[in-house]
Design an enzyme around this catalytic site. Structure first.
Site, PDB file in Angstrom:
ATOM      1  N   HIS A  77       0.828  -1.208   0.000  1.00  0.00           N
ATOM      2  CA  HIS A  77       0.000   0.000   0.000  1.00  0.00           C
ATOM      3  C   HIS A  77       0.865   1.262   0.000  1.00  0.00           C
ATOM      4  O   HIS A  77       0.566   2.231  -0.702  1.00  0.00           O
ATOM      5  CB  HIS A  77      -0.926  -0.007   1.220  1.00  0.00           C
ATOM      6  N   GLN A  79       3.887   1.651  -1.205  1.00  0.00           N
ATOM      7  CA  GLN A  79       4.491   1.835  -2.527  1.00  0.00           C
ATOM      8  C   GLN A  79       3.461   2.351  -3.524  1.00  0.00           C
ATOM      9  O   GLN A  79       3.763   3.207  -4.359  1.00  0.00           O
ATOM     10  CB  GLN A  79       5.101   0.523  -3.016  1.00  0.00           C
ATOM     11  N   HIS A  81       0.888   4.165  -2.770  1.00  0.00           N
ATOM     12  CA  HIS A  81       0.663   5.564  -2.407  1.00  0.00           C
ATOM     13  C   HIS A  81       1.724   6.464  -3.040  1.00  0.00           C
ATOM     14  O   HIS A  81       1.404   7.519  -3.596  1.00  0.00           O
ATOM     15  CB  HIS A  81       0.727   5.691  -0.881  1.00  0.00           C
TER      16      HIS A  81
END
Length: 102
Positions: A77, A79, A81
């Site tokens: 998550h 990465q 983002h």
């Protein structure tokens, strides 16, 4: 998960989110003709992206040194983002340029 890794992962999420938010505010400012504000917001977004990259570099350095971490949903998550924030900031720059030309 190690505290150090969790801190880096949360840094990616936090700084990535800040960058995306600043990029969105930059677009909104440009839409209102406030190009100085838009420019500052893009600079703020870029600063957040640099900070996110620092967090990411720490994780990558550990991996390169043979200290692998378990890949968790939270790590994925973070990465995601970061990648979304980078793409959004790049797109915001183009949108601001269009508004300036109008």
């Amino acid at each position: 998960m190690e505290d150090k890794n969790l801190e880096a992962i949360m840094g990616l999420i936090m700084y990535g989110g800040n960058a995306k938010s600043d990029a969105m505010e930059a677009i909104a400012a440009a839409k209102q003709g406030e190009f100085k504000i838009a420019d500052q917001k893009i600079k703020d977004a870029e600063h957040s992206l640099v900070e996110a990259h620092h967090s990411q570099t720490g994780l990558l350095t550990q991996e390169a040194q043979g200290n692998s971490m378990t890949v968790s949903l939270l790590a994925v998550h973070s990465q995601d983002h970061l990648m979304t924030a980078i793409a959004f900031t790049d797109l915001a720059k183009e949108i601001i340029d269009i508004y300036q030309r109008l």
